[in-house]
Every structure is written in structure tokens, then in C-alpha cells.
Design an enzyme around this catalytic site. Sequence first.
Site, PDB file in Angstrom:
ATOM      1  N   CYS A  15     104.780 115.635  64.928  1.00 44.00           N
ATOM      2  CA  CYS A  15     105.793 114.769  65.541  1.00 44.00           C
ATOM      3  C   CYS A  15     107.002 115.576  65.983  1.00 44.00           C
ATOM      4  CB  CYS A  15     106.207 113.674  64.567  1.00 44.00           C
ATOM      5  SG  CYS A  15     107.442 112.579  65.272  1.00 44.00           S
ATOM      6  N   CYS A  38     110.341 113.797  65.495  1.00 44.63           N
ATOM      7  CA  CYS A  38     110.862 113.756  64.121  1.00 44.63           C
ATOM      8  C   CYS A  38     111.426 115.115  63.714  1.00 44.63           C
ATOM      9  CB  CYS A  38     109.761 113.434  63.112  1.00 44.63           C
ATOM     10  SG  CYS A  38     108.581 112.241  63.659  1.00 44.63           S
ATOM     11  N   ASP A  39     110.732 116.196  64.086  1.00 38.58           N
ATOM     12  CA  ASP A  39     111.035 117.495  63.491  1.00 38.58           C
ATOM     13  C   ASP A  39     111.605 118.528  64.463  1.00 38.58           C
ATOM     14  OD1 ASP A  39     109.945 116.486  61.154  1.00 38.58           O
ATOM     15  OD2 ASP A  39     107.932 117.177  61.626  1.00 38.58           O
TER      16      ASP A  39
END
Length: 353
Positions: free
Chosen positions: A172, A175-176
Site C-alpha cells: 500500500c 499507507c506507507d
Amino acid sequence: MEKVVIIGSGPAGWAAAIYTARANLHPLVIEGDPLSEKNRQQGTIPLGQLSLTTEVENYPGFPAMHTRELLKSALPVEEQPYWVVANKEQPNHGINGPELMALMRQQARNFGTRVISKDVVKVDFSKKPYTLTTHDGETIQAHTVIIATGARANYLGLPSEDRFKNRGVSACAVCDGALPRFRNKPLVVIGGGDSAVEEATYLTKFASKVYLVIRRDVLRASKIMQQRAFDNPKIEIIKNTELDEVLGDDQNGVTALRFRNNKTGEKFVLEASGLFLAIGHTPNVGFLEGQVKLTPSGYIQWTTLARTYTSVEGVFAAGDVADDYYRQAISAAGTGCMAALDAERYLSHHGLA
Ligand code: NDP
């Protein structure tokens, strides 16, 4: 006793909730546990896959506009995105995934949908009413159930990939991607679909360079997304290539990746501090423990043409958990609506509405 329980909180779940709430069926949505580490790692957090994406350009109804005013008026303050609260402008902004999901959730709640933030870990469809058990041991009984648990990102399954999860390996980018370890470093995205191009494009905000590694010599992504990759000077596409091993150490996490050209057999190493997988999805059906018939590829089987019926009477499926073909937010929302109407008719037919 619940008339309708909806498991899952992506577009399918909220569309089903809006429809069943407006039909006075008082739906309960079990949206998932936001605090579960497993959910975080797998990408099965509440609000589904859209909560892990950036701009959503293909959900009808959200052209570039003054989204800020819309979000501000529609959402409670504590659920407004930071840039709305801070009164910042986002020029030409349509809608992004988390915003769209927050709006859908609010719309469902406006009509009286109740929401609990737990995971369903077990079901008993062997006798009516059906029983659902949540991760903290609560049991819920329901006349009908709509399963809208979606799908999650796949990994390649290499031991070295597992070893470096959360230390450079991710599925992701949204997300990261902004983590310090990825800043101004070369990064690798594996996969050639829309997700891969989207992730690669997003990562160019942070990375010095993004290698998009595909196993064939063509991208699967839609033409408009392909063009985006071709036009981005920071993206380099590497064809006919598969990952052999993730290289790194305990201190630094991922430092490089070893690849193999599947035409020539040649192996080579690319220096990179991150590996992002974008190689498709697996439906979230584990909690069903085989009680609902699945397709050969593991998705819930819709048993009747143009209906959301499953192999269990009164249990309906909507969205990506039953759809390995269209897999769009709009088609998930569409089948969520269908499941709600199917549940409503089932309840009326059995005198339970
Ligand atoms: P896709 O199934 O479309 O693509 C998966 C990609 O991963 C393919 O390129 C496939 O390669 C590759 N792949 C699969 N397994 C492996 C493996 N073991 N090793 C290497 N590569 C592998 O999945 P997506 O998640 O990209 O998209 C799913 C759906 O969501 C699609 O319908 C897509 O259009 C939609 N979507 C739309 C977006 C948008 O419009 N903004 C954004 C994201 C997704 P190969 O091509 O060789 O099979």
C-alpha cells in the site's frame, strides 16, 4: 434479533446500508476493527480498499469542484479531512478514496444505520436465524446477512518478502509511501495493472526514481493509466522480469532487490529501499469457513443470474468479495444496492420485514 446485518464497509456495504435503512430495516453494519494489527498489515481496515487509495476519478458525481464545502457541510468535524478543517484549498480536487468512503458512511448513518467497529470471525449459517460472532466474542443473530467484505492485496509469497514486511516491503503505497525510509530513494513497484501504475505515480512524489517491474512485455493497466506511467519521467518500466529475492539487513530493512529476466534468465540487482506489491487481490472469505459456496478462484459464488443470492438462503453477497471481474467502486456500490433489495424482498416474502 437483527433483520439485516451487513458485514464490510466498502462501497458495497454502505450502498446496502443506505438502501436497507431507507426501507426501515434498521441495518447493522459490522465495519471491521480499526485497531487490529492484522487488519493493518493485510489492508483490511474499515472503509475498505478505497480508504487506501488517492484520487478517485471514475466514481460518477464528483467532478473537480469545491469539495471542501461539500465535505465541511456533510461530515462531523472530527471526521473531516485535515485540509478541510485547516480551511485549505485543493485546486481542481474531485474526491479521494477516504473522503468518498467517509461520505458514504455518513449517508448511511443519516438514515439510521447502526455501525459497530469489530471483525466478524465466525458465522453459523446452518440454522435460522443466522449467528455471527465478532472478534471479542459478541454474538449477533440475523434473519438476513449481506456479505460485503471485499478483497485484499496479494503478496508474492517469497520468504524474503515476508521477512521485510513493514521494513521496506508494502502492498500500500498510500499507507506507507511517505515514510522517511522511502524519501529520495529508488523504489520498486511490481505489477502492471491500474493499481501498480497508481502506486508508482503516487510514489514519485517521494522517491528519487520508481521502477515499475512487469512480468510480461505489456501493461495490463487502462490506456489512460498507461500513458500516465509513460509520461512520468521518474517512472522506468522494466519488462519480462520477476522478483527473485528481497535483499537487506536487520538494521536498514530493504536495500536492494534481485530480479530475473524471464526471457533470458539473466539475473540483476537494483538498489532500492522499498518494494511495493500491486499484483491483484484475494477475497476476504476466511471467516465463512466454507459455509458459502465459492467460485474456483475463491470468490463468493452468486448462484442466480443477475441476483446477489449465495448458496445460503437469506445470505447475499455484494462487491469485490463476489466479483473478480469488474472490481470497481461503482460496480461494488451497484451490487450493494442489489443485495439490499434482494434482502428486503426475502424478508417481505417470509413475513419478517
Ligand atoms: P489487476 O488484476 O488488474 O492487475 C494485476 C497485475 O499484477 C497484472 O499486471 C499482473 O500481471 C500482475 N501480477 C499478478 N500476479 C503476479 C505475480 N505473481 N508476479 C508478477 N506480477 C503479477 O489488479 P489491479 O489491482 O491493478 O486492478 C484491479 C481492478 O481495479 C481492475 O479492474 C482495475 O482496473 C481497477 N483499478 C482501477 C483504478 C482506477 O481506475 N483508478 C485504480 C486501481 C485499480 P499480468 O498482467 O502479467 O497478468
